[in-house]
Motif scaffolding. Structure first.
Motif, mmCIF file in Angstrom:
data_model
loop_
_atom_site.group_PDB
_atom_site.id
_atom_site.type_symbol
_atom_site.label_atom_id
_atom_site.label_comp_id
_atom_site.label_asym_id
_atom_site.label_seq_id
_atom_site.Cartn_x
_atom_site.Cartn_y
_atom_site.Cartn_z
ATOM 1 N N SER A 42 0.791 2.540 -28.297
ATOM 2 C CA SER A 42 0.512 2.437 -26.866
ATOM 3 C C SER A 42 1.005 1.086 -26.370
ATOM 4 O O SER A 42 1.303 0.184 -27.167
ATOM 5 N N ALA A 43 1.073 0.952 -25.045
ATOM 6 C CA ALA A 43 1.514 -0.317 -24.464
ATOM 7 C C ALA A 43 0.568 -1.449 -24.853
ATOM 8 O O ALA A 43 0.982 -2.595 -25.034
ATOM 9 N N GLU A 44 -0.711 -1.130 -25.039
ATOM 10 C CA GLU A 44 -1.699 -2.148 -25.380
ATOM 11 C C GLU A 44 -1.473 -2.711 -26.783
ATOM 12 O O GLU A 44 -1.529 -3.930 -26.988
ATOM 13 N N ASN A 45 -1.222 -1.816 -27.754
ATOM 14 C CA ASN A 45 -1.103 -2.345 -29.114
ATOM 15 C C ASN A 45 0.299 -2.827 -29.487
ATOM 16 O O ASN A 45 0.483 -3.401 -30.554
ATOM 17 N N VAL A 46 1.307 -2.613 -28.620
ATOM 18 C CA VAL A 46 2.611 -3.234 -28.880
ATOM 19 C C VAL A 46 2.724 -4.585 -28.176
ATOM 20 O O VAL A 46 3.649 -5.348 -28.445
ATOM 21 N N PHE A 47 1.749 -4.887 -27.299
ATOM 22 C CA PHE A 47 1.832 -6.141 -26.544
ATOM 23 C C PHE A 47 1.808 -7.375 -27.444
ATOM 24 O O PHE A 47 2.586 -8.311 -27.226
ATOM 25 N N PRO A 48 0.911 -7.460 -28.476
ATOM 26 C CA PRO A 48 0.946 -8.640 -29.348
ATOM 27 C C PRO A 48 2.290 -8.826 -30.051
ATOM 28 O O PRO A 48 2.709 -9.953 -30.302
ATOM 29 N N PHE A 49 2.959 -7.712 -30.352
ATOM 30 C CA PHE A 49 4.283 -7.783 -30.975
ATOM 31 C C PHE A 49 5.280 -8.391 -30.000
ATOM 32 O O PHE A 49 6.010 -9.333 -30.337
ATOM 33 N N ILE A 50 5.295 -7.879 -28.755
ATOM 34 C CA ILE A 50 6.202 -8.404 -27.728
ATOM 35 C C ILE A 50 5.903 -9.872 -27.470
ATOM 36 O O ILE A 50 6.793 -10.711 -27.330
ATOM 37 N N SER A 51 4.622 -10.193 -27.389
ATOM 38 C CA SER A 51 4.189 -11.567 -27.102
ATOM 39 C C SER A 51 4.682 -12.542 -28.149
ATOM 40 O O SER A 51 5.166 -13.639 -27.852
ATOM 41 N N TYR A 52 4.536 -12.146 -29.414
ATOM 42 C CA TYR A 52 4.971 -13.017 -30.501
ATOM 43 C C TYR A 52 6.482 -13.228 -30.460
ATOM 44 O O TYR A 52 6.968 -14.352 -30.593
ATOM 45 N N ILE A 53 7.233 -12.143 -30.249
ATOM 46 C CA ILE A 53 8.692 -12.234 -30.208
ATOM 47 C C ILE A 53 9.126 -13.132 -29.057
ATOM 48 O O ILE A 53 10.034 -13.963 -29.183
ATOM 49 N N GLU A 54 8.456 -12.985 -27.918
ATOM 50 C CA GLU A 54 8.807 -13.774 -26.739
ATOM 51 C C GLU A 54 8.619 -15.274 -26.999
ATOM 52 O O GLU A 54 9.428 -16.103 -26.582
#
Length: 489
Positions: free
Chosen positions: A132-144
């Motif tokens: 879901s968008a909620e549980n991929v957010f930490p992944f996106i955040s870290y990459i950013e």
């Protein structure tokens, strides 16, 4: 009338027809047959069809032949178009679902920080995670935060992602998805009832020594917090999980919260402990460790007991210094009539003699190391205080003397407002602690009867290496040294 059958399409036609009325195929020897039939009619045989009947089928057959030709061309054209569409559609479909296209969309989603786009092209091998968008957010955040140019290739090298086949799309084409690594944090702590938060979301409670598993989570940056809410203290600690540290399916996280516990001793083990004036209903002798507590000045403890029908209170201690976790609650009472005893006042002691200390050059002294030694000696004296001989010089002055007759500690009270504690080691003063009812507290550390550090009531630290040694410091030094050494006489 005689008939025959077309050898091309099998249609039944009059025998004299030269072409098939259905498909236009020409028949052999039709003319000869027709002339023979005309001779037979002249000799009185069967009547032949007239010329009009023969010509009409021929005209119709020519028209049918042209129509059939047009039909074939149209069929071929339509077939070619359909074949082109099918080939084009297959190529387009295979392109849209190819590895390269999925990787391209993945890189674009990371660049745009588009969680919804990412959801459609990623998955994980753990069946307990629903993407879901909620549980991929930490992944996106870290990459950013940790990559200037995030790409699938770079993340694959780091071991965070990989691409794999994921069934068929439209029943024809191989579908691909990008797998994001997942993990389970296994969390433990040193306090019962500790609440655990992951990225500010409360996920549960754990007890002391318990390793509890949470998750699973897609790889990314996670902030973990342990929060303990006790009766006398609230303790918390945070840890950050770096994806680079995740080498297996589980990662262990240990929260060691501050051990803000007190060792409390007294000369009356049956006395009850009071915190901020309230009875805890715990007897001093039954307390192994008390706490956790905070050392911010908000907690004051004392003990109370009943002696000869009278309720007696010990000294009060306000918790402001976490270095001093051994607290003595001592009862300063007299079993005999105080009037019958010789009372030695502080003034009497000070006037008994004048002690002038000799100054040494302590400029090269490691003050911090010396302070650690002093604190250790302070704790060792307080732990065995009940084993010392008690010498009371009035209601406000008490000496604690070891078996060798050496004074180890003096407790002096001034008008019930100020309490002063003095400590000796091998006949040398090493520490003074004073507290008032406000409370205002001062701490004085000594080396060879010279003050090496002073922590005042505002928690300002002055020591011989601080560059702040001034006349005020020297006046305090001379005052305290002369006062305390004179009291031994």
């Amino acid at each position: 009338m005689d008939f025959k059958f077309c050898t091309e399409c099998g249609t039944k036609v009059p025998k004299h027809y030269r072409v098939c009325s259905n498909c236009g195929k020409q028949f052999a020897n039709v003319q000869d047959s027709y002339e023979q039939r005309q001779g037979a009619d002249a000799s009185g045989g069967t009547t032949s069809p007239n010329l009009h009947e023969i010509k009409e089928p021929i005209v119709n057959n020519e028209r049918s032949k042209k129509q059939a030709s047009r039909s074939k061309k149209l069929t071929l054209t339509i077939g070619s178009i359909l074949a082109a569409l099918l080939l084009g559609g297959y190529y387009l479909g295979s392109t849209l679902t190819s590895k390269q296209k999925v990787i391209q969309k993945f890189d674009e989603a990371l660049k745009e920080k588009d969680a919804s786009m990412l959801v459609g092209i990623v998955d994980t091998t753990d069946p307990n995670i629903k993407i879901s968008a909620e549980n991929v957010f930490p992944f996106i955040s870290y990459i950013e935060e940790n990559s200037q140019n995030p790409t699938f290739s770079a993340l694959e090298k780091a071991g965070f992602v990989n691409i794999h086949p994921s069934g068929k799309k439209w029943l024809l084409f191989d579908n691909y998805k990008i797998n994001i690594k997942s993990f389970y944090p296994v969390i433990s702590t040193n306090y019962d009832g500790t609440e655990i938060y992951i990225n500010k979301k409360r996920v549960g409670k754990i007890n002391r020594g318990e390793g509890k598993t949470f998750g699973p989570y897609l790889i990314g940056e996670y902030k973990l917090k342990a929060l303990y809410k006790g009766k006398y203290a609230t303790l918390d600690k945070e840890e950050v999980i770096d994806p680079k540290s995740i080498n297996s399916k589980e990662i262990e996280v240990k929260f060691t919260l501050p051990e803000n516990n007190l060792s409390i001793y007294s000369d009356e083990d049956d006395a009850f402990l009071f915190v901020n004036g309230k009875n805890t209903n715990q007897r001093i002798g039954e307390i192994d460790q008390f706490g956790p507590v905070v050392f911010d000045g908000s907690i004051t403890i004392h003990a109370e007991t009943e002696i000869n029908g009278n309720v007696i209170k010990s000294n009060e201690t306000t918790l402001v210094d976490e270095d001093f976790t051994n607290v003595g609650l001592i009862f300063d009472y007299q079993e005999d009539d105080p009037a019958e005893n010789e009372v030695v006042t502080a003034g009497d002691v000070r006037e008994s003699s004048e002690v002038v200390t000799t100054e040494e050059d302590l400029s090269s002294l490691n003050v911090e190391d010396e302070v650690k030694v002093i604190r250790a000696e302070y704790n060792s004296i307080n732990k065995v205080l009940k084993n010392y001989n008690v010498n009371k010089l009035g209601a406000s002055f008490t000496q604690y003397i070891n078996d060798n007759g050496i004074i180890k500690k003096i407790v002096k009270k001034d008008n019930g407002v100020t309490t002063e504690y003095y400590f000796w080691d091998d006949g040398s003063l090493f520490f003074i602690f004073t507290t008032t009812a406000k409370p205002l507290e001062n701490r004085y550390y000594f080396k060879n009867n010279q003050m090496i550090r002073w922590i005042d009531s505002d928690k300002r630290t002055i020591d011989i290496n601080s560059g702040k040694v001034n006349q005020e410091y020297r006046e305090w030094e001379n005052f305290w040294v002369n006062q305390i050494l004179s009291s031994i006489d």
